[in-house]
Design an enzyme around this catalytic site. Sequence first.
Site, short mmCIF file in Angstrom:
data_model
loop_
_atom_site.label_atom_id
_atom_site.label_comp_id
_atom_site.label_asym_id
_atom_site.label_seq_id
_atom_site.Cartn_x
_atom_site.Cartn_y
_atom_site.Cartn_z
CG LEU A 1 -0.49 3.82 -6.10
CD1 LEU A 1 1.24 3.97 -6.72
CD2 LEU A 1 -1.18 3.88 -7.24
CB VAL B 1 -0.86 -0.04 1.26
CG1 VAL B 1 -1.76 1.22 1.19
CG2 VAL B 1 -1.86 -1.33 1.09
CG HIS B 2 3.31 4.62 -2.33
ND1 HIS B 2 2.98 5.74 -2.57
CD2 HIS B 2 4.67 4.53 -2.20
CE1 HIS B 2 3.87 6.57 -2.81
NE2 HIS B 2 5.16 5.89 -2.31
CB VAL B 3 -0.60 6.74 1.63
CG1 VAL B 3 -1.45 7.90 1.81
CG2 VAL B 3 -1.16 5.65 2.14
N GLY B 4 -0.44 8.12 -1.58
CA GLY B 4 0.01 9.40 -2.28
C GLY B 4 1.02 9.24 -3.28
#
Length: 103
Positions: free
Chosen positions: A72, A24-27
């Site tokens: 993502l 999980v990739h934030v931003g």
Amino acid sequence: STLSSSSAASDVYKRQTDSVEILVHVGLDTVKMGGDGFTGHVHSGDAVKKGDLILEIDLEKVKAAGYDTSTLVVICNTDDYGDVRGLDNKEVQPGDDVIVITK
């Protein structure tokens, strides 16, 4: 499942559950914020389950800094499964399913 890694900037988490590897990739480019606006609540090696709070994000701060807040969710080992399908490209709430994985 176990959180196998997290970034120092608190914007990337990798979780492994029942052999599914979830990233999980934030931003977008938020690592440049150096963690400002992000509060991580778990660390590498912690046990986590659906619904656990792993991260709080000050979305307004991220937006004000000029970054996209898209998140993502990537299945890193898709070749191990028959089908990996994302559910509607929409805003989600905590606890919502976002991916369906079948063997």
